[in-house]
Design a protein around this motif. Structure first.
Motif, mmCIF file in Angstrom:
data_model
loop_
_atom_site.group_PDB
_atom_site.id
_atom_site.type_symbol
_atom_site.label_atom_id
_atom_site.label_comp_id
_atom_site.label_asym_id
_atom_site.label_seq_id
_atom_site.Cartn_x
_atom_site.Cartn_y
_atom_site.Cartn_z
ATOM 1 N N LEU A 182 0.726 -1.317 0.082
ATOM 2 C CA LEU A 182 0.013 -0.046 -0.065
ATOM 3 C C LEU A 182 0.944 1.258 -0.015
ATOM 4 C CD1 LEU A 182 -2.600 1.410 0.372
ATOM 5 C CD2 LEU A 182 -2.350 1.160 2.924
ATOM 6 N N GLY A 183 0.903 2.037 -1.050
ATOM 7 C CA GLY A 183 1.825 3.119 -1.061
ATOM 8 C C GLY A 183 0.661 4.457 -1.112
ATOM 9 N N GLY A 184 1.578 5.682 -0.629
ATOM 10 C CA GLY A 184 0.910 7.006 -0.460
ATOM 11 C C GLY A 184 1.787 8.096 -0.576
ATOM 12 N N TYR A 185 1.442 9.162 -1.017
ATOM 13 C CA TYR A 185 2.300 10.295 -0.892
ATOM 14 C C TYR A 185 1.555 11.428 -0.350
ATOM 15 C CZ TYR A 185 5.059 7.232 -4.205
ATOM 16 O OH TYR A 185 5.998 6.524 -4.721
ATOM 17 N N MET A 186 2.430 12.248 0.411
ATOM 18 C CA MET A 186 2.083 13.462 0.783
ATOM 19 C C MET A 186 2.456 14.928 -0.029
ATOM 20 S SD MET A 186 1.943 12.837 4.723
ATOM 21 C CE MET A 186 1.544 14.420 5.331
ATOM 22 N N ARG A 187 1.704 15.437 -0.319
ATOM 23 C CA ARG A 187 2.468 16.830 -0.996
ATOM 24 C C ARG A 187 2.525 17.902 -0.111
ATOM 25 N NH1 ARG A 187 -0.304 19.230 -6.662
ATOM 26 N NH2 ARG A 187 1.309 20.757 -6.860
#
Length: 75
Positions: free
Chosen positions: A50-55
């Motif tokens: 499960l991947g995610g990115y924050m900006r």
């Protein structure tokens, strides 16, 4: 059940760190350039990711770019 192979390997400036693929384990790390890594293919059972990115805004973008260039070279 633990999985044969399927490790996550981090390639760091001072060596490597390997996290085994074991049932119930959770590995959390920032998915940005200072943490180059590879997920090795498990042999017998699936591995879930499960991947995610924050900006966010870089207050010190020039420093961040220089550090990136030191590690990876000019891109």
């Amino acid at each position: 059940d633990d999985n044969k192979e399927g490790e996550t390997v981090f390639h760091l400036e001072n060596g490597t760190f390997t996290s085994p693929c074991k049932k119930g384990n959770l590995l959390i790390f920032p998915p940005y350039w200072p943490w180059p890594h590879e997920g090795r293919k498990p042999i017998e059972k699936p591995k879930y990711i499960l991947g995610g990115y924050m900006r966010f805004k870089y207050d010190n973008y020039k420093h961040y770019s220089q550090e990136h260039e030191k590690f990876y070279g000019r891109t």
